[in-house]
Each structure stands twice: as structure tokens, then as C-alpha cells.
Write a protein that holds these residues in place. Structure first.
Motif, PDB file in Angstrom:
ATOM      1  N   LEU A 103       0.853  -1.184   0.000  1.00  0.00           N
ATOM      2  CA  LEU A 103       0.000   0.000   0.000  1.00  0.00           C
ATOM      3  C   LEU A 103       0.890   1.234   0.000  1.00  0.00           C
ATOM      4  O   LEU A 103       1.797   1.348   0.835  1.00  0.00           O
ATOM      5  CB  LEU A 103      -0.919   0.014   1.230  1.00  0.00           C
ATOM      6  N   LYS A 104       0.612   2.149  -0.905  1.00  0.00           N
ATOM      7  CA  LYS A 104       1.428   3.359  -1.004  1.00  0.00           C
ATOM      8  C   LYS A 104       0.727   4.510  -0.290  1.00  0.00           C
ATOM      9  O   LYS A 104      -0.478   4.723  -0.461  1.00  0.00           O
ATOM     10  CB  LYS A 104       1.679   3.726  -2.468  1.00  0.00           C
ATOM     11  N   ALA A 105       1.492   5.249   0.506  1.00  0.00           N
ATOM     12  CA  ALA A 105       0.908   6.342   1.276  1.00  0.00           C
ATOM     13  C   ALA A 105       1.991   7.320   1.702  1.00  0.00           C
ATOM     14  O   ALA A 105       3.187   6.998   1.692  1.00  0.00           O
ATOM     15  CB  ALA A 105       0.185   5.810   2.509  1.00  0.00           C
ATOM     16  N   PRO A 160      -3.258   7.611   2.320  1.00  0.00           N
ATOM     17  CA  PRO A 160      -3.140   6.651   1.216  1.00  0.00           C
ATOM     18  C   PRO A 160      -3.275   7.322  -0.141  1.00  0.00           C
ATOM     19  O   PRO A 160      -4.032   8.285  -0.292  1.00  0.00           O
ATOM     20  CB  PRO A 160      -4.295   5.679   1.472  1.00  0.00           C
ATOM     21  N   TRP A 161      -2.538   6.811  -1.100  1.00  0.00           N
ATOM     22  CA  TRP A 161      -2.619   7.355  -2.451  1.00  0.00           C
ATOM     23  C   TRP A 161      -3.898   6.926  -3.148  1.00  0.00           C
ATOM     24  O   TRP A 161      -4.344   7.575  -4.087  1.00  0.00           O
ATOM     25  CB  TRP A 161      -1.398   6.910  -3.253  1.00  0.00           C
ATOM     26  N   LYS A 162      -4.481   5.835  -2.697  1.00  0.00           N
ATOM     27  CA  LYS A 162      -5.679   5.313  -3.347  1.00  0.00           C
ATOM     28  C   LYS A 162      -6.927   5.948  -2.749  1.00  0.00           C
ATOM     29  O   LYS A 162      -7.055   6.066  -1.528  1.00  0.00           O
ATOM     30  CB  LYS A 162      -5.744   3.791  -3.166  1.00  0.00           C
ATOM     31  N   ASN A 163      -7.853   6.371  -3.608  1.00  0.00           N
ATOM     32  CA  ASN A 163      -9.137   6.876  -3.139  1.00  0.00           C
ATOM     33  C   ASN A 163      -9.979   5.727  -2.580  1.00  0.00           C
ATOM     34  O   ASN A 163      -9.882   4.588  -3.045  1.00  0.00           O
ATOM     35  CB  ASN A 163      -9.894   7.564  -4.269  1.00  0.00           C
ATOM     36  N   LEU A 164     -10.809   6.036  -1.590  1.00  0.00           N
ATOM     37  CA  LEU A 164     -11.643   5.017  -0.965  1.00  0.00           C
ATOM     38  C   LEU A 164     -13.119   5.389  -1.076  1.00  0.00           C
ATOM     39  O   LEU A 164     -13.500   6.530  -0.818  1.00  0.00           O
ATOM     40  CB  LEU A 164     -11.273   4.856   0.516  1.00  0.00           C
ATOM     41  N   ASP A 168     -15.610   0.899   0.968  1.00  0.00           N
ATOM     42  CA  ASP A 168     -14.251   0.461   1.294  1.00  0.00           C
ATOM     43  C   ASP A 168     -13.931   0.742   2.762  1.00  0.00           C
ATOM     44  O   ASP A 168     -13.330  -0.087   3.454  1.00  0.00           O
ATOM     45  CB  ASP A 168     -13.226   1.171   0.408  1.00  0.00           C
ATOM     46  N   ARG A 200     -12.754  12.141   4.729  1.00  0.00           N
ATOM     47  CA  ARG A 200     -12.913  11.784   3.308  1.00  0.00           C
ATOM     48  C   ARG A 200     -13.531  12.943   2.547  1.00  0.00           C
ATOM     49  O   ARG A 200     -14.535  13.523   2.980  1.00  0.00           O
ATOM     50  CB  ARG A 200     -13.807  10.538   3.161  1.00  0.00           C
ATOM     51  N   GLY A 205     -10.672  10.953  -1.649  1.00  0.00           N
ATOM     52  CA  GLY A 205      -9.376  11.092  -0.996  1.00  0.00           C
ATOM     53  C   GLY A 205      -9.548  11.067   0.510  1.00  0.00           C
ATOM     54  O   GLY A 205     -10.466  11.687   1.045  1.00  0.00           O
TER      55      GLY A 205
END
Length: 230
Positions: A103-105, A160-164, A168, A200, A205
Motif C-alpha cells: 500500500l502506497k501512502a 493513502p494514495w488510493k481513493n476510498l 471500502d 474523506r 481522498g
């Protein structure tokens, strides 16, 4: 290109690749097997929050650096409040583009350091810049920066780089005890028992804050005063 030259180039590239692969195999990444996820949160026997194998209030900046494999960037912030004659100081360590458990953050750690010690560090700072908020950011003297290595972690912020999606968040963290919405539309998913504040935005994001109980309650006061229940 001459056929012999082309074959020589390809052979050289292949041998270089094999050499790098053998080198990586000989010295494997010790962090490759880490399985620590942002939703795995618990409490120590004394009630302190535990996340990513760290205990807030006990684990140090050195522990976090060892976990992430990076030194991060240290900054001291000084804020002057209208209702107080003295500055409020905070010091943070910032780590960007960290890959942990696939996981990238980005990470931000707030450290516990006495105010008088931070005031002296502020006076010895190498460079100060004024932020749009009115506070000042100071680049620390190297000796002061080194001294912070053993400072306890007060709170962690995980970006986190990924949107949730909402699904999620619920799927990983469970249903929040409540939600608060800021005037600008940012929704805070609050988990007091877990010490989690997941903010959020409309695009998905998120910013995840890990806080011990006293800090969680302190952070909620201005949020509750300005926010409305969605």
C-alpha cells in the motif's frame, strides 16, 4: 545497426539484468514480508493506541524510521494565538511515497517534545518561512534534528494514495460511531474506541489520523463546534 553490435548490446543488457537480480536475491528486502495494514488497530494494556506495530506515546521516531526504511523530513512549526502571549510549538516528521504492505501512502508523525525544548530549537533554527495560515515553519539545526530521534510518537497521520469509497471504509474499518461534516464538505468518519478519525472528501481522498484518547477528544472539540451531523 550491425547485427553483431546489436547482439552485443542485448547480451550486455541481459547480463546486467541477471547481475542485478542476483544481487537483490543475495540481499533481500527485509521489509518485503511486512504485513501491517491501516485498519489493524488495537489497544495496549495501558490503553495506548497500537497501529502498524507501533504504540503511540511509547514508540519513537527511530522506531518509525526503522519501519518505513526512510529518515523522513523534520519540521518545527510555531503558531501564535491571539489569546496567548507565547507561541505553540509542534514538530512533525513527514515521509512521502512510502510503500508498506503493498500500500502506497504518505505519513506524518507528530512527536512529543516539551515546549521549552522546542522553543530553544526554534531559536537555533537555520531558516524560517511564513505559511499562509500565519504560523512559521523552521528548518532545524542538524544536532537538534538528531536529538529528536528518540522522541515518542504522539500521533500518526496516514494519507493513502488510493481513493476510498464509503463501502471500502466500512469494509475495512467497520461502521463509524458517528460522522461529522465540515462546512467545506469534508466528512469525518469517527471511531473513538479505535482512536481513528478518517476524513474523506467528495472525490474519495482520505486522511486517516491515529490518536490516543486524550488527543482524540482534544481534536474533536473544534471539529464539533464547526461541523454539522450529515
Amino acid at each position: 545497426m550491425d547485427r553483431k553490435i546489436l547482439l552485443s548490446v542485448l547480451t550486455g543488457a541481459l547480463l546486467a539484468f541477471i547481475g542485478i537480480w542476483m544481487l537483490l536475491s543475495a540481499f533481500p528486502d527485509e521489509r518485503a514480508g511486512i504485513r501491517l495494514y491501516p485498519w489493524d488497530v488495537s489497544r495496549a494494556p495501558n490503553g495506548q493506541l497500537q497501529a502498524f506495530g507501533l504504540t503511540l506515546g511509547e514508540s519513537t521516531l527511530a522506531d518509525l524510521r526503522a519501519l518505513l526504511g526512510e529518515d523522513g523530513k523534520l519540521n518545527l512549526f510555531a503558531e501564535t494565538r491571539p489569546d496567548a502571549p507565547d507561541r505553540d510549538f509542534t514538530v512533525e516528521a513527514y515521509f512521502d511515497n512510502i510503500l508498506l504492505s503493498n500500500l502506497k501512502a504518505d505519513w506524518v508523525a507528530s512527536l512529543t517534545v516539551p515546549q521549552d525544548q522546542l522553543a530553544r530549537m526554534y531559536d537555533r533554527g537555520l531558516r524560517a518561512s511564513k505559511l499562509s495560515s500565519g504560523s512559521r515553519k523552521v528548518k532545524l539545526d542538524p544536532d537538534d534534528a538528531e536529538a529528536l530521534n528518540e522522541a515518542p510518537i504522539r500521533s500518526l497521520t496516514y494519507l493513502p494514495w488510493k481513493n476510498l469509497r464509503p463501502a471500502d471504509i466500512v469494509g475495512r474499518f467497520g461502521e463509524p460511531e458517528r460522522k461529522l461534516t465540515e462546512e467545506r464538505g469534508l466528512v469525518h468518519w469517527l471511531y473513538p474506541d479505535k482512536g481513528l478519525d478518517i476524513a474523506r472528501d467528495a472525490d474519495g481522498g482520505v486522511v486517516i489520523q491515529y490518536l490516543n484518547t486524550a488527543d482524540f477528544e482534544r481534536a474533536m472539540r473544534p471539529l464539533e463546534a464547526a461541523a454539522t451531523q450529515p
